[in-house]
Design a protein around this motif. Sequence first.
Motif, PDB file in Angstrom:
ATOM      1  N   ALA A 185       0.862  -1.212   0.030  1.00 30.70           N
ATOM      2  CA  ALA A 185      -0.090   0.094  -0.009  1.00 30.70           C
ATOM      3  C   ALA A 185       0.846   1.276  -0.071  1.00 30.70           C
ATOM      4  O   ALA A 185       1.945   1.190   0.848  1.00 30.70           O
ATOM      5  CB  ALA A 185      -1.044   0.091   1.123  1.00 30.70           C
ATOM      6  N   CYS A 186       0.331   2.279  -0.776  1.00 27.58           N
ATOM      7  CA  CYS A 186       1.194   3.603  -0.722  1.00 27.58           C
ATOM      8  C   CYS A 186       0.682   4.328   0.444  1.00 27.58           C
ATOM      9  O   CYS A 186      -0.133   4.001   1.182  1.00 27.58           O
ATOM     10  CB  CYS A 186       0.999   4.280  -2.014  1.00 27.58           C
ATOM     11  SG  CYS A 186      -0.645   5.182  -2.009  1.00 27.58           S
ATOM     12  N   PRO A 187       1.273   5.447   0.742  1.00 28.80           N
ATOM     13  CA  PRO A 187       1.156   6.091   2.070  1.00 28.80           C
ATOM     14  C   PRO A 187      -0.509   6.665   2.019  1.00 28.80           C
ATOM     15  O   PRO A 187      -0.979   7.062   3.124  1.00 28.80           O
ATOM     16  CB  PRO A 187       2.098   7.271   2.091  1.00 28.80           C
ATOM     17  CG  PRO A 187       3.118   6.823   1.352  1.00 28.80           C
ATOM     18  CD  PRO A 187       2.812   6.009   0.036  1.00 28.80           C
ATOM     19  N   TYR A 195      -0.497  10.610   4.476  1.00 33.67           N
ATOM     20  CA  TYR A 195       0.513  11.254   4.535  1.00 33.67           C
ATOM     21  C   TYR A 195       0.718  12.149   3.045  1.00 33.67           C
ATOM     22  O   TYR A 195       1.809  13.003   3.178  1.00 33.67           O
ATOM     23  CB  TYR A 195       1.672  10.219   4.533  1.00 33.67           C
ATOM     24  CG  TYR A 195       2.085   9.491   5.592  1.00 33.67           C
ATOM     25  CD1 TYR A 195       2.620   9.929   6.719  1.00 33.67           C
ATOM     26  CD2 TYR A 195       1.666   7.993   5.964  1.00 33.67           C
ATOM     27  CE1 TYR A 195       2.809   9.356   7.801  1.00 33.67           C
ATOM     28  CE2 TYR A 195       1.653   7.516   7.008  1.00 33.67           C
ATOM     29  CZ  TYR A 195       2.332   8.081   8.048  1.00 33.67           C
ATOM     30  OH  TYR A 195       2.600   7.555   9.268  1.00 33.67           O
ATOM     31  N   CYS A 196       0.366  11.700   2.227  1.00 32.96           N
ATOM     32  CA  CYS A 196       0.812  12.037   0.862  1.00 32.96           C
ATOM     33  C   CYS A 196      -0.119  13.208   0.286  1.00 32.96           C
ATOM     34  O   CYS A 196      -1.281  13.241   0.333  1.00 32.96           O
ATOM     35  CB  CYS A 196       0.658  11.061  -0.206  1.00 32.96           C
ATOM     36  SG  CYS A 196       1.170  11.364  -1.989  1.00 32.96           S
ATOM     37  N   SER A 197       0.504  14.359  -0.230  1.00 36.30           N
ATOM     38  CA  SER A 197      -0.093  15.574  -0.774  1.00 36.30           C
ATOM     39  C   SER A 197      -0.922  15.324  -1.880  1.00 36.30           C
ATOM     40  O   SER A 197      -1.729  16.149  -2.320  1.00 36.30           O
ATOM     41  CB  SER A 197       0.896  16.628  -0.747  1.00 36.30           C
ATOM     42  OG  SER A 197       2.069  16.525  -1.589  1.00 36.30           O
ATOM     43  N   LEU A 198      -0.445  14.362  -2.473  1.00 38.45           N
ATOM     44  CA  LEU A 198      -1.160  14.139  -4.008  1.00 38.45           C
ATOM     45  C   LEU A 198      -2.440  13.181  -3.806  1.00 38.45           C
ATOM     46  O   LEU A 198      -3.064  13.010  -4.762  1.00 38.45           O
ATOM     47  CB  LEU A 198      -0.188  13.431  -4.793  1.00 38.45           C
ATOM     48  CG  LEU A 198       1.213  14.473  -5.177  1.00 38.45           C
ATOM     49  CD1 LEU A 198       2.112  13.611  -6.154  1.00 38.45           C
ATOM     50  CD2 LEU A 198       0.757  15.681  -5.776  1.00 38.45           C
ATOM     51  N   ALA A 199      -2.842  12.490  -2.758  1.00 37.39           N
ATOM     52  CA  ALA A 199      -3.639  11.533  -2.275  1.00 37.39           C
ATOM     53  C   ALA A 199      -5.195  12.005  -2.703  1.00 37.39           C
ATOM     54  O   ALA A 199      -5.377  13.206  -2.532  1.00 37.39           O
ATOM     55  CB  ALA A 199      -3.652  11.082  -1.130  1.00 37.39           C
ATOM     56  N   ILE A 224      -2.730  -1.483  -3.175  1.00 38.88           N
ATOM     57  CA  ILE A 224      -3.733  -0.145  -2.835  1.00 38.88           C
ATOM     58  C   ILE A 224      -2.705   1.014  -3.247  1.00 38.88           C
ATOM     59  O   ILE A 224      -1.794   1.357  -2.653  1.00 38.88           O
ATOM     60  CB  ILE A 224      -3.897  -0.123  -1.421  1.00 38.88           C
ATOM     61  CG1 ILE A 224      -4.395  -1.686  -1.062  1.00 38.88           C
ATOM     62  CG2 ILE A 224      -5.260   0.857  -1.222  1.00 38.88           C
ATOM     63  CD1 ILE A 224      -4.892  -1.863   0.688  1.00 38.88           C
ATOM     64  N   SER A 225      -3.397   1.820  -4.015  1.00 34.35           N
ATOM     65  CA  SER A 225      -2.895   3.061  -4.325  1.00 34.35           C
ATOM     66  C   SER A 225      -3.848   4.272  -3.960  1.00 34.35           C
ATOM     67  O   SER A 225      -5.042   4.081  -4.038  1.00 34.35           O
ATOM     68  CB  SER A 225      -2.506   3.433  -5.632  1.00 34.35           C
ATOM     69  OG  SER A 225      -1.487   2.065  -6.136  1.00 34.35           O
ATOM     70  N   GLY A 226      -3.585   5.458  -3.491  1.00 34.35           N
ATOM     71  CA  GLY A 226      -4.267   6.308  -3.100  1.00 34.35           C
ATOM     72  C   GLY A 226      -4.631   7.353  -3.928  1.00 34.35           C
ATOM     73  O   GLY A 226      -5.288   8.202  -3.803  1.00 34.35           O
ATOM     74  N   CYS A 227      -4.013   7.267  -5.413  1.00 33.32           N
ATOM     75  CA  CYS A 227      -4.286   7.846  -6.394  1.00 33.32           C
ATOM     76  C   CYS A 227      -3.775   7.548  -7.696  1.00 33.32           C
ATOM     77  O   CYS A 227      -3.002   6.314  -7.640  1.00 33.32           O
ATOM     78  CB  CYS A 227      -3.825   9.502  -6.238  1.00 33.32           C
ATOM     79  SG  CYS A 227      -2.087   9.928  -6.445  1.00 33.32           S
ATOM     80  N   ILE A 228      -3.968   8.029  -8.703  1.00 33.69           N
ATOM     81  CA  ILE A 228      -3.539   7.185  -9.997  1.00 33.69           C
ATOM     82  C   ILE A 228      -2.064   7.154 -10.297  1.00 33.69           C
ATOM     83  O   ILE A 228      -1.645   6.712 -11.204  1.00 33.69           O
ATOM     84  CB  ILE A 228      -4.383   8.252 -11.287  1.00 33.69           C
ATOM     85  CG1 ILE A 228      -4.292   7.329 -12.334  1.00 33.69           C
ATOM     86  CG2 ILE A 228      -3.755   9.601 -11.307  1.00 33.69           C
ATOM     87  CD1 ILE A 228      -5.244   6.215 -12.417  1.00 33.69           C
ATOM     88  N   ALA A 255      -0.331   5.558  -8.956  1.00 30.97           N
ATOM     89  CA  ALA A 255       0.049   4.082  -8.677  1.00 30.97           C
ATOM     90  C   ALA A 255       1.177   3.661  -7.881  1.00 30.97           C
ATOM     91  O   ALA A 255       1.804   2.785  -8.356  1.00 30.97           O
ATOM     92  CB  ALA A 255       0.069   3.422 -10.071  1.00 30.97           C
ATOM     93  N   CYS A 256       1.623   4.410  -6.697  1.00 30.28           N
ATOM     94  CA  CYS A 256       2.670   4.015  -5.946  1.00 30.28           C
ATOM     95  C   CYS A 256       2.604   2.673  -5.350  1.00 30.28           C
ATOM     96  O   CYS A 256       3.584   2.005  -5.002  1.00 30.28           O
ATOM     97  CB  CYS A 256       2.993   5.107  -5.054  1.00 30.28           C
ATOM     98  SG  CYS A 256       3.486   6.773  -5.838  1.00 30.28           S
ATOM     99  N   GLY A 257       1.340   2.406  -5.036  1.00 31.73           N
ATOM    100  CA  GLY A 257       1.064   0.894  -4.513  1.00 31.73           C
ATOM    101  C   GLY A 257       0.829  -0.079  -5.591  1.00 31.73           C
ATOM    102  O   GLY A 257       0.647  -1.177  -5.314  1.00 31.73           O
TER     103      GLY A 257
HETATM  104  S1  SF4 Z   1      -0.273   6.836  -5.347  1.00 29.59           S
HETATM  105 FE1  SF4 Z   1      -0.896   8.848  -5.275  1.00 29.59          FE
HETATM  106  S2  SF4 Z   1      -1.682   8.889  -3.035  1.00 29.59           S
HETATM  107 FE2  SF4 Z   1      -0.097   6.934  -3.273  1.00 29.59          FE
HETATM  108  S3  SF4 Z   1       1.830   7.570  -2.581  1.00 29.59           S
HETATM  109 FE3  SF4 Z   1       1.569   7.835  -4.733  1.00 29.59          FE
HETATM  110  S4  SF4 Z   1       1.148   9.764  -5.055  1.00 29.59           S
HETATM  111 FE4  SF4 Z   1       0.677   9.576  -3.202  1.00 29.59          FE
END
Ligand code: SF4
Lengths: 105, 551
Positions: free
Chosen positions: B413-415, B419-423, B454-458, B460-462
């Motif tokens: 899972a990504c942050p 944590y993440c300002s882009l999420a 799991i990623s919190g936005c597109i 796709a860090c997860g």
């Molecule tokens: S996938 Fe999006 S929310 Fe998750 S760490 Fe990367 S930038 Fe942040």
Amino acid sequence: MTSPLEQKKIKIAGPSVVTANRTWDGIVVYRTAAKSWSADLSEAAIVRDPDEAKSLLAESVADDVGAIGPYIAPVQVGADGKIEPGNLREQIRRTGVTIGQPAQA
Amino acid sequence: MYAYDEIDRTLVNERVSEFRDQVKRRLSGELTEDEFKILRLQNGVYLQLHAYMFRVAIPYGTLAANQLRALAHVARKYDRGYGHFTTRQNIQFNWIKLAELPDALEDLAKVGIHAMQTSGNNMRNVTSDQWAGVAPGEIEDPRIWSELIRQHTTLHPEFSFLPRKFKIAITASDHDRAAIKIHDIGLKLIKNEKGETGFEVLVGGGLGRTPFIGKTIKHFVHGRDILSYIEAILRVYNQYGRRDNIYKARIKILVHELGIEKFSREVEEEWQHIRNSSLQIDDEVIEDIRSRFTYPAYEKLPHMPDELRQAAADADFEAWRKNSVAPHKVQGYAIVTISLKPIGKPPGDATADQMDALADLADKYSFGEIRVGHEQNLALPHVAKRDLPALWKALDKLGLATPNVNLITDIIACPGLDYCSLANARSIPIAQELTRRFADHELANLIGRLHINISGCINACGHHHVGHIGILGVEKNGEEVYQITIGGRADEGAALGNLIGPGVKFDEVADVIEDVVEAYLALRERPEELFIDTVKRLGVEPFKERVYATR
Ligand code: SF4
Ligand code: HEM
């Protein structure tokens, strides 16, 4: 929440504040009416229309030694004047992560 | 382990004092944030929701015990006592103060750790198989080649000002643990008919907004030609790469638009101009790098020591051994994966105390070496099998013996929005809830190998696109909504997952995943058929029907 970093046009739907991260340590801060920054949301200057917002933001951007990445964020103001974050992102920025952090060493 | 040479050390130290000066000028107002941003990014410093985030490279995932202790020290002294291991063989600290960053960098530089190539539009740190040098059956240690490429690309102009960031991964085994098909360039070490070492070269993989699986551009490039071949790819990319549009500027987009045939023709043409240049690698250069990688003085040990035989009576030990211990190329030794996915905790986090204790265990049981993989787990690469029972007891005390490697609770899972300002949405609490739902080890084993990403936005860090089950957080009218895909995979059979239906709300995600798993258990032909194979055999429809019928 669409990231406010993608905020292009200034539109505000209700009471708002300018928030940023303090330059030297990165913590979350809010622009105050006294042209300074505070870590306490209750001290934030509230703006209610786009023009006010624009000028508060401009003044914040200019104070780049104080804080970085300023943007306009929504808040809710209660009948008693208490200010609460207007969305989940801002709530997390104010109160911290919603998950348990590992025990401090 | 790898010994840095003098040049590297000088470079790292110079970077630290340079950055100290830059931070000073920033804090005094001499530098504006606009001017400073590129400088801090070059040193791995991002701005996140709560603070600055500091990303440190762990080249090809190899750490010495004293380096892990230095990371623990940074976590304790400059942060809140923990660090977060990422999917790209990096560690992140989430609460660092800018004013203290130069000190943290300096403390890390003392043990040869730095933050170069962790951010910015340049060549990122070259990742590799976390079992490099110890996996049975590998062609040779892929880190030798990772290091060669690292040396060549660090600060080299052609690589420092790319249209976008650029990532290379290398594997030397048939089973791909480095996810080479989702990298800009993926390299697979192979031997040709003549027994010469070289690479199958893949190009154009990547996730994010427009995900692509990498395609083979050349079936065999001789080892000595690999730098010129990579350079040829980079030149074609630099020439066409669209700097005007940040979303279009990745090489995957270019390969897609030109088509792999045209792209490979252009690369071939460019390559013919430069392949016999100074870029051709002398055997001595390779040998020099090879000689810097030292391997432990393994003992001659029995395949099945008494200690192991006796411990087999302990069901908990056996459960862990079967799950987390893998064969080593040297008889009597094993590779131990350390799960950083305890039930109910954020995936990939390790406390300073855990890191210190693990460094001690590495000294005691693994010749002082630790590995970091892209699944956000760690590994001890050279454990004598006779020591396994003692190691297990020690790990268990530290909360590091959860026997869930590769199982449904081994979630990437990504942050996310914590944590993440882009999420757009949170990731970690979803992972935590899922680990609680599937906490029962027997249930997890019954389900078998199943990767949830799991990623919190597109962005796709997860790596959600390549999760067997992928979960992507998006935002809809101010609310967190999650799109669920199935059928993705990141290994040698890499594929992108397909949506199983409309997005679901935060509180419903775990229920839906339970339903997906239930559907699988009902649909699989036999217990050995993995989730991913059932999806491949039946497609998405039967899952969709079962999961959404009642919703
Ligand atoms: S996938 Fe999006 S929310 Fe998750 S760490 Fe990367 S930038 Fe942040
Ligand atoms: C919290 C801070 C983070 C930020 C701000 C961040 C930012 C980004 C951004 C903007 C991208 C997209 C770049 C593109 O257009 O391709 C990206 C991609 C990526 N991130 Fe992160 N990230 C963060 C944390 C992480 C973590 C913790 C991991 C690992 C667990 C990670 C792994 C990746 C990977 C592997 C990609 C590449 C996807 C691809 O192949 O294109 N990131 N990140």
